[in-house]
Write an enzyme that holds these catalytic residues in place. Structure first.
Site, short mmCIF file in Angstrom:
data_model
loop_
_atom_site.label_atom_id
_atom_site.label_comp_id
_atom_site.label_asym_id
_atom_site.label_seq_id
_atom_site.Cartn_x
_atom_site.Cartn_y
_atom_site.Cartn_z
N ASP A 263 0.43 -1.15 -12.14
CA ASP A 263 1.00 -0.89 -10.84
C ASP A 263 0.17 -1.61 -9.76
O ASP A 263 -1.05 -1.70 -9.86
CB ASP A 263 0.99 0.63 -10.58
CG ASP A 263 1.71 1.00 -9.30
OD1 ASP A 263 2.81 0.50 -9.08
OD2 ASP A 263 1.15 1.80 -8.53
N GLU A 310 3.39 -5.49 -11.96
CA GLU A 310 4.22 -5.01 -10.85
C GLU A 310 3.89 -5.89 -9.64
O GLU A 310 2.86 -5.69 -8.99
CB GLU A 310 3.94 -3.53 -10.58
CG GLU A 310 4.86 -2.91 -9.53
CD GLU A 310 4.36 -3.11 -8.12
OE1 GLU A 310 4.98 -3.92 -7.39
OE2 GLU A 310 3.37 -2.47 -7.74
N ASP A 363 10.77 3.98 -7.04
CA ASP A 363 10.55 3.98 -5.59
C ASP A 363 11.81 3.64 -4.80
O ASP A 363 11.79 3.71 -3.56
CB ASP A 363 9.45 2.98 -5.22
CG ASP A 363 8.05 3.51 -5.53
OD1 ASP A 363 7.87 4.74 -5.52
OD2 ASP A 363 7.15 2.69 -5.79
#
Length: 461
Positions: A263, A310, A363
């Site tokens: 991430d 990511e 998200d």
């Protein structure tokens, strides 16, 4: 599972807590096993999850008290392991396995269990603990271990039990040729076993307070940026010791998953450092990250790296160069594709094969919620690109599956065509997230067949 890396695959994004079941949250119980069977029946090859670390009080797994531990709330309540006597019997029946677990995971396990016990006594903010414990003086640790032996051992047994539960799930997933795809948050919470136990790993001042905290500048998700508050790493020190702590992080993830997402990958090239007393994330500045040196250390552990970067948000050529140097797949999100720019990297015509495409992520709004909120002219542009007789969101799913991206992953909410009430997370908003669950009755043979047909048309079965 290695051979799956080199063929076209389809996957589903669904956190364990979203699974059906009797308790307050989804667990590693029957709902997880049924979901693996559904994934296999649907022809999907990947199950992507959010981090399995202990979640915070808002249920966010990205602000965790440990980047190594598993969330005990994932334990199947049917096993009754919340009863200390039942838990003790469960562990004693698996004595040799428990001893191996305690030995092989000693790098993080003892300090995590101490942290759990100390938090119960003094609260999770370790700056408020007695000074000897706060500074980890050997005499204070010995005394604490002696006085809190049972609480420490109980935390250790809980970790073993949830680890065993996930190992069973991984075995069942492998039997259905389903790869498990995990998620590595870049940072832990400050109130965490990681920061307390390894104060040398983080950039702290002489009073053990963060010198900078993490976040991101203004972007698509937040006009003011995001003030995460996590402490940032002391990358200079980590480099001097060969990034050993990060190598152990990767080791812990590869025990659980076939592949992992890092991430906020761009934070490895440069990270947004915010003064801890700032009012807004915009007060931060970019500071250089470890870049190639860290990824070289991780690649020495395993090659090729089973890692997805990511790379959403503010991405520079330097971030792209770092990802490409290690041949890591990046992420593309169809909801970001309709800016009107023909060079938009999220447009399917601009993908390279070494990519993971999503209709949306945890998200984002759900595809249905996003589509319903578009201005009319943008919706017309979406419809022109989709050019499909399939109803939305299946037309968007077909676009993802039909793209050149090697992996195409769809949130479970989009397979179920759910509206924005099923959104998992709204970035920058603390409360009200991470609570979405679906009902077992929605896992129908008809849905599995529809997914399999879409995968088959796109040569992803």
């Amino acid at each position: 599972m290695t051979q799956l890396r080199f063929r076209r695959r389809g996957g589903v994004l669904c956190h364990i807590t979203s699974l059906p079941g009797a308790g307050e949250t989804g667990t590693l119980g029957a709902g997880a096993r049924e979901f693996v069977d559904f994934i296999g029946d649907a022809g999907l090859s990947i199950w992507q999850m959010l981090p399995l670390n202990p979640a915070d009080s808002y249920r966010s797994p990205y602000h965790s008290s440990s980047l190594f531990a598993l969330d005990p709330n994932l334990l199947d309540p049917v096993l009754g392991l919340s009863d200390p006597l039942v838990l003790e019997h469960f562990v004693s029946a698996r004595g040799d396995a428990f001893d191996r677990f305690a030995t092989t995971q000693a790098f993080w396990l003892t300090d995590y269990c101490r942290f759990v016990a100390a938090s119960a006594l003094h609260g999770p903010n370790w700056l408020n603990w007695p000074m000897g414990l706060r500074l980890r003086r050997s005499d204070a640790l010995e005394r604490f271990d002696r006085d809190n032996r049972w609480a420490i051992e109980h935390a250790r047994m809980c970790q073993f039990a949830v680890d065993e539960g996930f190992a069973d799930l991984r075995f069942e997933a492998a039997a259905r040729d389903v790869a498990l795809f995990g998620d590595m948050p870049l940072y832990p919470a400050f109130d965490s076993a990681d920061v307390w136990a390894r104060q040398d790993v983080f950039l702290l001042d002489a009073n053990q307070r963060p010198r900078y905290v993490a976040g991101v500048p203004p972007d698509y998700f937040s006009a003011e940026g995001q003030f995460w508050g996590n402490p940032v790493y002391d990358w200079e020190h980590l480099a001097q010791v060969g990034f050993a702590w990060w190598v152990e992080r990767l080791n812990a993830q590869l025990r659980l998953f076939d592949m992992v997402r890092i991430d906020h990958f761009r934070g490895l090239e440069a990270y947004w450092a915010i003064p801890p007393d700032a009012d807004h994330a915009s007060a931060g500045n970019w500071r250089p990250g470890p870049g190639r040196a860290l990824l070289d250390a991780l690649r020495r552990r395993v090659e090729p790296l089973p890692v997805v970067a990511e790379d959403l948000g503010v991405i520079t050529p330097e971030v792209d160069a770092l990802r490409n140097a290690f041949e890591l797949p990046g992420m593309r999100v169809l909801q970001f594709a309709f800016s009107g720019d023909p060079n938009n990297p999220h447009l399917p015509g601009n993908y390279v094969e070494n990519t993971v495409v999503y209709t949306g992520t945890h998200d984002n709004d759900t595809a249905m919620g996003w589509y319903g909120g578009l201005d009319a002219h943008v919706r017309d542009e979406v419809d022109r690109l989709l050019d499909s007789d399939a109803p939305f969101p299946w037309s968007l799913i077909d676009l993802a599956f039909g793209s050149t991206a090697r992996d195409a992953i769809v949130p479970m909410q989009d397979f179920l065509a759910l509206d924005r009430d099923a959104r998992m997370n709204t970035p920058g908003v603390a409360a009200g997230n991470w609570r979405w669950r679906f009902d077992r009755s929605l896992l129908t043979p008809a849905l599995a067949g529809r997914i399999r047909s879409a995968l088959d048309r796109a040569d992803r079965v």
